[in-house]
Design an enzyme around this catalytic site. Structure first.
Site, PDB file in Angstrom:
ATOM      1  N   TYR A  81      39.222  41.144  37.576  1.00  0.00           N
ATOM      2  CA  TYR A  81      39.528  42.349  38.946  1.00  0.00           C
ATOM      3  C   TYR A  81      39.606  41.363  40.074  1.00  0.00           C
ATOM      4  O   TYR A  81      38.961  40.248  40.366  1.00  0.00           O
ATOM      5  CB  TYR A  81      38.358  43.166  38.914  1.00  0.00           C
ATOM      6  CG  TYR A  81      37.069  42.943  39.617  1.00  0.00           C
ATOM      7  CD1 TYR A  81      36.736  42.519  40.976  1.00  0.00           C
ATOM      8  CD2 TYR A  81      36.053  42.133  38.746  1.00  0.00           C
ATOM      9  CE1 TYR A  81      35.566  42.318  41.642  1.00  0.00           C
ATOM     10  CE2 TYR A  81      34.664  41.773  39.363  1.00  0.00           C
ATOM     11  CZ  TYR A  81      34.558  41.687  40.700  1.00  0.00           C
ATOM     12  OH  TYR A  81      33.411  41.301  41.278  1.00  0.00           O
ATOM     13  N   CYS A  82      40.253  41.974  41.117  1.00  0.00           N
ATOM     14  CA  CYS A  82      40.403  41.350  42.455  1.00  0.00           C
ATOM     15  C   CYS A  82      40.148  42.484  43.475  1.00  0.00           C
ATOM     16  O   CYS A  82      39.416  43.400  43.090  1.00  0.00           O
ATOM     17  CB  CYS A  82      41.674  40.748  42.543  1.00  0.00           C
ATOM     18  SG  CYS A  82      43.091  41.755  42.451  1.00  0.00           S
ATOM     19  N   HIS A  83      40.513  42.426  44.485  1.00  0.00           N
ATOM     20  CA  HIS A  83      40.477  43.752  45.568  1.00  0.00           C
ATOM     21  C   HIS A  83      41.278  45.012  45.152  1.00  0.00           C
ATOM     22  O   HIS A  83      40.673  45.921  45.060  1.00  0.00           O
ATOM     23  CB  HIS A  83      40.740  43.149  46.948  1.00  0.00           C
ATOM     24  CG  HIS A  83      40.700  44.392  48.059  1.00  0.00           C
ATOM     25  ND1 HIS A  83      39.369  44.689  48.431  1.00  0.00           N
ATOM     26  CD2 HIS A  83      41.443  45.303  48.587  1.00  0.00           C
ATOM     27  CE1 HIS A  83      39.388  45.698  49.441  1.00  0.00           C
ATOM     28  NE2 HIS A  83      40.659  45.762  49.301  1.00  0.00           N
ATOM     29  N   THR A  88      44.956  40.212  40.298  1.00  0.00           N
ATOM     30  CA  THR A  88      44.412  40.323  38.849  1.00  0.00           C
ATOM     31  C   THR A  88      45.673  40.269  37.842  1.00  0.00           C
ATOM     32  O   THR A  88      45.221  39.769  36.933  1.00  0.00           O
ATOM     33  CB  THR A  88      43.757  41.747  38.522  1.00  0.00           C
ATOM     34  OG1 THR A  88      42.703  41.517  39.516  1.00  0.00           O
ATOM     35  CG2 THR A  88      43.196  42.019  37.318  1.00  0.00           C
ATOM     36  N   TYR A 110      38.400  46.293  42.756  1.00  0.00           N
ATOM     37  CA  TYR A 110      36.866  46.275  43.658  1.00  0.00           C
ATOM     38  C   TYR A 110      37.014  47.357  44.607  1.00  0.00           C
ATOM     39  O   TYR A 110      36.109  47.716  44.901  1.00  0.00           O
ATOM     40  CB  TYR A 110      36.538  44.927  44.191  1.00  0.00           C
ATOM     41  CG  TYR A 110      35.487  44.840  45.119  1.00  0.00           C
ATOM     42  CD1 TYR A 110      34.260  44.562  44.358  1.00  0.00           C
ATOM     43  CD2 TYR A 110      35.354  45.059  46.272  1.00  0.00           C
ATOM     44  CE1 TYR A 110      33.097  44.568  45.047  1.00  0.00           C
ATOM     45  CE2 TYR A 110      34.181  44.836  47.194  1.00  0.00           C
ATOM     46  CZ  TYR A 110      33.065  44.781  46.252  1.00  0.00           C
ATOM     47  OH  TYR A 110      31.987  44.670  47.068  1.00  0.00           O
TER      48      TYR A 110
END
Length: 126
Positions: A81-83, A88, A110
């Site tokens: 995951y990323c923001h 990602t 996120y």
């Protein structure tokens, strides 16, 4: 110029829509069955400001140089995951190209995790 931006956006939408349901992991699935590796590909500062418990942080722009740290997970479930998803997708493509066979994307990343009021951990990696 406007047409080029529109085309790029359409390509991005097509790429993200191209992920099958099997390639996504929901928040509920993550909580019920944690993967061997939960990989946060945001920057170290973003990670320190809040991350999902148990996540390992390697920024997407360092991932290629730090793959050796992850070789033990090559044939195990990895959730990334990323923001919001852009980094990602890059990380998943890189991991799959390097032979990682069970890589999944946390649906909503996120941003949706926080939006759902899920718990986060503050601070740097141990």
């Amino acid at each position: 110029m406007r047409l080029l931006r529109s085309c790029g956006f359409a390509v991005l939408l097509l790429l993200s829509a191209g992920l099958s349901a099997a390639q996504w992991v929901t928040q509920q699935q993550l909580l019920a069955e944690p993967p061997a590796l939960l990989l946060d590909v945001r920057s170290a500062n973003e990670y320190a400001a809040g991350h999902i418990s148990g996540a390992h942080n390697i920024s997407h722009d360092q991932l290629g140089m730090r793959l050796a740290e992850l070789t033990a997970y090559r044939d195990q479930p990895v959730v990334v995951y990323c923001h919001s998803g852009t980094r990602t997708r890059y990380a998943i493509e890189l991991l799959e190209a390097k032979g990682f066979s069970h890589v999944r994307h946390l649906r909503g990343d996120y941003l949706e995790w926080r939006g759902a009021g899920r718990p986060v951990v503050m601070g740097d990696a141990p």
